[in-house]
Write a protein that holds these residues in place. Structure first.
Motif, PDB file in Angstrom:
ATOM      1  N   ALA A 102       0.820  -1.214   0.000  1.00 29.62           N
ATOM      2  CA  ALA A 102       0.000   0.000   0.000  1.00 29.62           C
ATOM      3  C   ALA A 102       0.853   1.263   0.000  1.00 29.62           C
ATOM      4  O   ALA A 102       0.551   2.228  -0.701  1.00 29.62           O
ATOM      5  N   ARG A 103       1.933   1.262   0.779  1.00 31.11           N
ATOM      6  CA  ARG A 103       2.782   2.454   0.812  1.00 31.11           C
ATOM      7  C   ARG A 103       3.361   2.748  -0.565  1.00 31.11           C
ATOM      8  O   ARG A 103       3.395   3.894  -1.016  1.00 31.11           O
ATOM      9  N   ALA A 104       3.834   1.703  -1.244  1.00 30.62           N
ATOM     10  CA  ALA A 104       4.477   1.900  -2.541  1.00 30.62           C
ATOM     11  C   ALA A 104       3.479   2.285  -3.622  1.00 30.62           C
ATOM     12  O   ALA A 104       3.763   3.137  -4.469  1.00 30.62           O
ATOM     13  N   ALA A 162       7.889   8.787  -0.480  1.00 30.92           N
ATOM     14  CA  ALA A 162       7.621   9.601   0.709  1.00 30.92           C
ATOM     15  C   ALA A 162       6.833   8.861   1.776  1.00 30.92           C
ATOM     16  O   ALA A 162       6.702   9.354   2.900  1.00 30.92           O
ATOM     17  N   ALA A 163       6.299   7.691   1.450  1.00 28.74           N
ATOM     18  CA  ALA A 163       5.415   7.016   2.394  1.00 28.74           C
ATOM     19  C   ALA A 163       6.164   6.151   3.393  1.00 28.74           C
ATOM     20  O   ALA A 163       5.559   5.558   4.275  1.00 28.74           O
ATOM     21  N   GLY A 164       7.475   6.071   3.284  1.00 30.61           N
ATOM     22  CA  GLY A 164       8.237   5.261   4.213  1.00 30.61           C
ATOM     23  C   GLY A 164       8.212   3.796   3.835  1.00 30.61           C
ATOM     24  O   GLY A 164       7.642   3.393   2.823  1.00 30.61           O
ATOM     25  N   SER A 165       8.841   2.984   4.669  1.00 38.71           N
ATOM     26  CA  SER A 165       8.931   1.557   4.388  1.00 38.71           C
ATOM     27  C   SER A 165       8.236   0.756   5.480  1.00 38.71           C
ATOM     28  O   SER A 165       8.015   1.236   6.593  1.00 38.71           O
ATOM     29  N   VAL A 166       7.915  -0.476   5.156  1.00 39.76           N
ATOM     30  CA  VAL A 166       7.286  -1.376   6.106  1.00 39.76           C
ATOM     31  C   VAL A 166       8.353  -1.922   7.046  1.00 39.76           C
ATOM     32  O   VAL A 166       9.428  -2.346   6.607  1.00 39.76           O
ATOM     33  N   ARG A 167       8.067  -1.910   8.332  1.00 47.29           N
ATOM     34  CA  ARG A 167       9.027  -2.455   9.282  1.00 47.29           C
ATOM     35  C   ARG A 167       9.292  -3.921   8.986  1.00 47.29           C
ATOM     36  O   ARG A 167       8.357  -4.679   8.691  1.00 47.29           O
ATOM     37  N   PRO A 168      10.531  -4.375   9.054  1.00 48.84           N
ATOM     38  CA  PRO A 168      10.845  -5.766   8.710  1.00 48.84           C
ATOM     39  C   PRO A 168      10.132  -6.778   9.598  1.00 48.84           C
ATOM     40  O   PRO A 168       9.784  -7.870   9.141  1.00 48.84           O
ATOM     41  N   THR A 202       0.536  -4.081  18.055  1.00 46.82           N
ATOM     42  CA  THR A 202       0.480  -2.628  17.830  1.00 46.82           C
ATOM     43  C   THR A 202       1.078  -2.255  16.482  1.00 46.82           C
ATOM     44  O   THR A 202       0.483  -1.482  15.715  1.00 46.82           O
ATOM     45  N   LEU A 203       2.262  -2.773  16.181  1.00 49.68           N
ATOM     46  CA  LEU A 203       2.922  -2.445  14.916  1.00 49.68           C
ATOM     47  C   LEU A 203       2.154  -2.998  13.727  1.00 49.68           C
ATOM     48  O   LEU A 203       2.017  -2.332  12.691  1.00 49.68           O
ATOM     49  N   PHE A 204       1.664  -4.210  13.854  1.00 51.76           N
ATOM     50  CA  PHE A 204       0.947  -4.861  12.758  1.00 51.76           C
ATOM     51  C   PHE A 204      -0.343  -4.104  12.444  1.00 51.76           C
ATOM     52  O   PHE A 204      -0.663  -3.863  11.274  1.00 51.76           O
ATOM     53  N   ARG A 205      -1.063  -3.715  13.485  1.00 50.94           N
ATOM     54  CA  ARG A 205      -2.311  -2.979  13.265  1.00 50.94           C
ATOM     55  C   ARG A 205      -2.044  -1.600  12.675  1.00 50.94           C
ATOM     56  O   ARG A 205      -2.805  -1.121  11.824  1.00 50.94           O
ATOM     57  N   ALA A 206      -0.975  -0.952  13.117  1.00 47.87           N
ATOM     58  CA  ALA A 206      -0.646   0.370  12.586  1.00 47.87           C
ATOM     59  C   ALA A 206      -0.337   0.313  11.095  1.00 47.87           C
ATOM     60  O   ALA A 206      -0.581   1.270  10.359  1.00 47.87           O
ATOM     61  N   GLU A 207       0.203  -0.822  10.621  1.00 45.00           N
ATOM     62  CA  GLU A 207       0.538  -0.956   9.205  1.00 45.00           C
ATOM     63  C   GLU A 207      -0.644  -1.418   8.369  1.00 45.00           C
ATOM     64  O   GLU A 207      -0.869  -0.928   7.257  1.00 45.00           O
TER      65      GLU A 207
END
Length: 288
Positions: A102-104, A162-168, A202-207
Motif C-alpha cells: 500500500a505504501r508503494a 515519501a510514504a516510508g517503508s514497512v518495518r521488517p 500494535t505495529l501490525f495494526r498500525a501498518e
C-alpha cells in the motif's frame, strides 16, 4: 429478452508480488441486484470501464442516496461484506493488492484505508488516475489495458518514496502467517519475530489496520472460500467438512460461523448467489 453475457479475463500477477491477481470483467444483460464484495487478506483496486461502482456497508445503504459512487475504487482490509450494486451491464479491471504494498502503490499504509469499506480512488491516487481510467476505457483489448495499468502502477512505485517503508518485523510476521496459511498462534508468531505479543500487535495494526489474529483468520477464510469455489467450478458439490479440516478449522460449524461473519450468509447461501459467476470464471478472487 437480452442474453446474459459474462466475460472474465485474468492477467498474470505483476509488480514483484505487489499485485496478487488482476481480472478484467464485462457483463451484459444481468438482472440488477446486489453483489457481496467479501473480505480478503488483500486490498482492492478497481478501475470501472463503465458507470460508477455503487457500494454500501448494508443492502439499504447501497440502495440509498448515501451510497458510495466512484469510478475508481480503493478498498482496505475489512471484516464484513461490502454490498455492490449490480447493474444490467458493467466492465472494469479489479486488482487484488498485497497490503504491505500500500505504501508503494497508494502512498499510505493499508491501515489508513481501513476506516471505510470503499474509498474514492482519485482521492488516494490523485488526478493522474482519472486520466489512466480514460485511457483504459478507450483501449480495445484486455492485454493492452493490463499493460497500461501495470505501467502506471510501476511509475507510481518509482516516483513515490515519501510514504516510508514497512518495518521488517511486520513484513516477516505477514510472511509467517501466509506460510502457515492463517493457522498459528500469536505466541508462536511473536517468538518468530522476536517481539512481545502486545508490541507486535500494535505495529501490525498500525501498518495493516488489522491485528495478526484478524489477518490470519482472513487468510484461512480465503483459502476455504477458494477451495469451495474450485469444487463448484469443477462441477462438484463442495465437501464443507473436508474443507474445514484441510483449512485448519475446528470443525464444519466453525467454518460456517466464519462464512456467516464474512459473507453475511451461510456457505450454501453464498454459493446460491455466486454460482454463476464462479462457473463463468470469476473464481473467488485473489490467490492463495
Amino acid at each position: 429478452m437480452e442474453t446474459v453475457s459474462r466475460e472474465f479475463v485474468r492477467a498474470a500477477p505483476r509488480l514483484d508480488g505487489m499485485v496478487v491477481s488482476a481480472v478484467g470483467y464485462r457483463t451484459v444483460g444481468e438482472q440488477p441486484g446486489l453483489h457481496r464484495g467479501l473480505p480478503s487478506p488483500y486490498l482492492t483496486l478497481i478501475f470501472s470501464l463503465d458507470g460508477p461502482v455503487v457500494t454500501g456497508d448494508s443492502p439499504e445503504h447501497a440502495g440509498g442516496p448515501e451510497a458510495s459512487r466512484t469510478d475508481i475504487v480503493v478498498g482496505g482490509l475489512h471484516q464484513s461484506p461490502a454490498y455492490v450494486v449490480r447493474p444490467e451491464h458493467e466492465a472494469g479491471i479489479q486488482l487484488a493488492v498485497h497490503p504491505l504494498a500500500a505504501r508503494a502503490l497508494f502512498g499510505v499504509p493499508a491501515s489508513e484505508l481501513a476506516g471505510d469499506l470503499v474509498t474514492c480512488g482519485a482521492q488516494v491516487l490523485g488526478r493522474r488516475a482519472a486520466d489512466v481510467r480514460e485511457l483504459l476505457c478507450e483501449q480495445g483489448g484486455w492485454e493492452e489495458r493490463f499493460a497500461s495499468l501495470s505501467a502506471y502502477l510501476r511509475q507510481r512505485v518509482a516516483a513515490d518514496d515519501a510514504a516510508g517503508s514497512v518495518r521488517p518485523e511486520v513484513a516477516e510476521a505477514w510472511a509467517w502467517l501466509a506460510r502457515h496459511q492463517g493457522v498459528g498462534t500469536l505466541r508462536g508468531l511473536s517468538r518468530h519475530v522476536a517481539l512481545s505479543e502486545r508490541r507486535l500487535t500494535t505495529l501490525f495494526r498500525a501498518e495493516t489496520g488489522l491485528s495478526p489474529k484478524q489477518a490470519g483468520r482472513l487468510m484461512r477464510f480465503q483459502r476455504a472460500r477458494n477451495a469451495v469455489a474450485r469444487s463448484v467450478a469443477a462441477g462438484a458439490a463442495p465437501d464443507l467438512a473436508r474443507v474445514a479440516a484441510d483449512c485448519g478449522y475446528y470443525d464444519h460449524s466453525h467454518l460456517v460461523r466464519d462464512f456467516r461473519q464474512y459473507t453475511g450468509v451461510s456457505p450454501s447461501g453464498w454459493l446460491a448467489e455466486e454460482c454463476r459467476n464462479i462457473q463463468a470464471g470469476s473464481g473467488a478472487g485473489g490467490e492463495e
